[in-house]
Design a protein around this motif. Sequence first.
Motif, short mmCIF file in Angstrom:
data_model
loop_
_atom_site.label_atom_id
_atom_site.label_comp_id
_atom_site.label_asym_id
_atom_site.label_seq_id
_atom_site.Cartn_x
_atom_site.Cartn_y
_atom_site.Cartn_z
N ALA A 21 0.83 -1.20 0.00
CA ALA A 21 0.00 0.00 0.00
C ALA A 21 0.87 1.25 0.00
N ASP A 22 1.97 1.19 0.73
CA ASP A 22 2.89 2.33 0.83
C ASP A 22 3.49 2.68 -0.53
N VAL A 23 3.96 1.65 -1.27
CA VAL A 23 4.58 1.91 -2.57
C VAL A 23 3.56 2.47 -3.56
N GLU A 24 2.30 2.02 -3.46
CA GLU A 24 1.25 2.55 -4.34
C GLU A 24 0.98 4.02 -4.07
N VAL A 25 0.86 4.35 -2.78
CA VAL A 25 0.58 5.74 -2.41
C VAL A 25 1.73 6.66 -2.81
N TYR A 26 2.96 6.21 -2.57
CA TYR A 26 4.12 7.04 -2.88
C TYR A 26 4.27 7.25 -4.39
N ALA A 27 3.93 6.21 -5.16
CA ALA A 27 4.03 6.33 -6.62
C ALA A 27 2.98 7.29 -7.17
N PHE A 28 1.92 7.52 -6.42
CA PHE A 28 0.84 8.43 -6.83
C PHE A 28 1.14 9.87 -6.45
N ASN A 29 2.14 10.07 -5.61
CA ASN A 29 2.51 11.40 -5.14
C ASN A 29 3.15 12.20 -6.28
N THR A 30 2.60 13.38 -6.57
CA THR A 30 3.08 14.15 -7.72
C THR A 30 4.53 14.62 -7.53
N ALA A 31 4.92 14.90 -6.30
CA ALA A 31 6.30 15.31 -6.04
C ALA A 31 7.27 14.17 -6.34
N VAL A 32 6.87 12.96 -6.00
CA VAL A 32 7.70 11.79 -6.27
C VAL A 32 7.76 11.54 -7.78
N GLN A 33 6.65 11.69 -8.44
CA GLN A 33 6.61 11.52 -9.89
C GLN A 33 7.53 12.54 -10.59
#
Length: 252
Positions: free
Chosen positions: A66-78
């Motif tokens: 769940a953590d990796v999914e949420v982080y991948a959805f973060n625009t700053a991370v993208q």
Amino acid sequence: MKKEITIKTKLLIAFIILGIVPVLIMSFLSIRRSSSELMDKSFAQLESIRQIKQNQIEGFFEERMADVEVYAFNTAVQTAAQRFSNAYEQGGLNGDQWQKWNNAHGPKLELYVEKYGYYDLFFINPEGDVVYTAAKENDLGKNVKTGRLASSPLGKAFQQGLEETSFIDFAWYEVSNEPASFVSTPMEDMEGNTIGVLVYQISLTAINDIMQERSGMGETGETYLVGSDKKMRSNSYIDPESHSVKASFEGN
């Protein structure tokens, strides 16, 4: 001449035997029942501990996915992933642009890895190039799609992570010189285009923290994970040197 035993004595002996035998039988049955009850209690305790550990481990990996999914959805991370990818394509790891974004984003990503207890974090572009890692091991800059790491657990995490959120079980990872497990998920831009794969390398420390918690198990009791391949997935608390995940995968 032998002295004959009187009828009175015979009766007394008979009564004593008749009295002792039931007591012995009852004692034997009582000990047997107590032993059986203790055994049943021990097995029930083991089953209870097993269920608790199972729930904890399943919950741990569900949280990681769940953590990796949420982080991948973060625009700053993208944004950070796209910047590293573009900089890598333009000038490689030693280029000014890559160094610039490493100085800008690196400390935050490294802090994230530390605080959440991961071993490493990877940005991998759609072509399979590892354009960023927090740990800066030898997989940084390598291609996991066509290179020698294609068959590694990281390569498998990349391939599966292009399609969906995935979990890769522990397998020997030569870059880290130890068994490694990964979770991965696709990274997409606002238009739904795949811009890469976000991968986390799981730390054994977090799993050991769960399995080596020994409340209620006495001085010699312990729990550890063993995979379907009969290799360990957590270190022994009592003998962490020879009964460890690394030793298991090394064949020791």
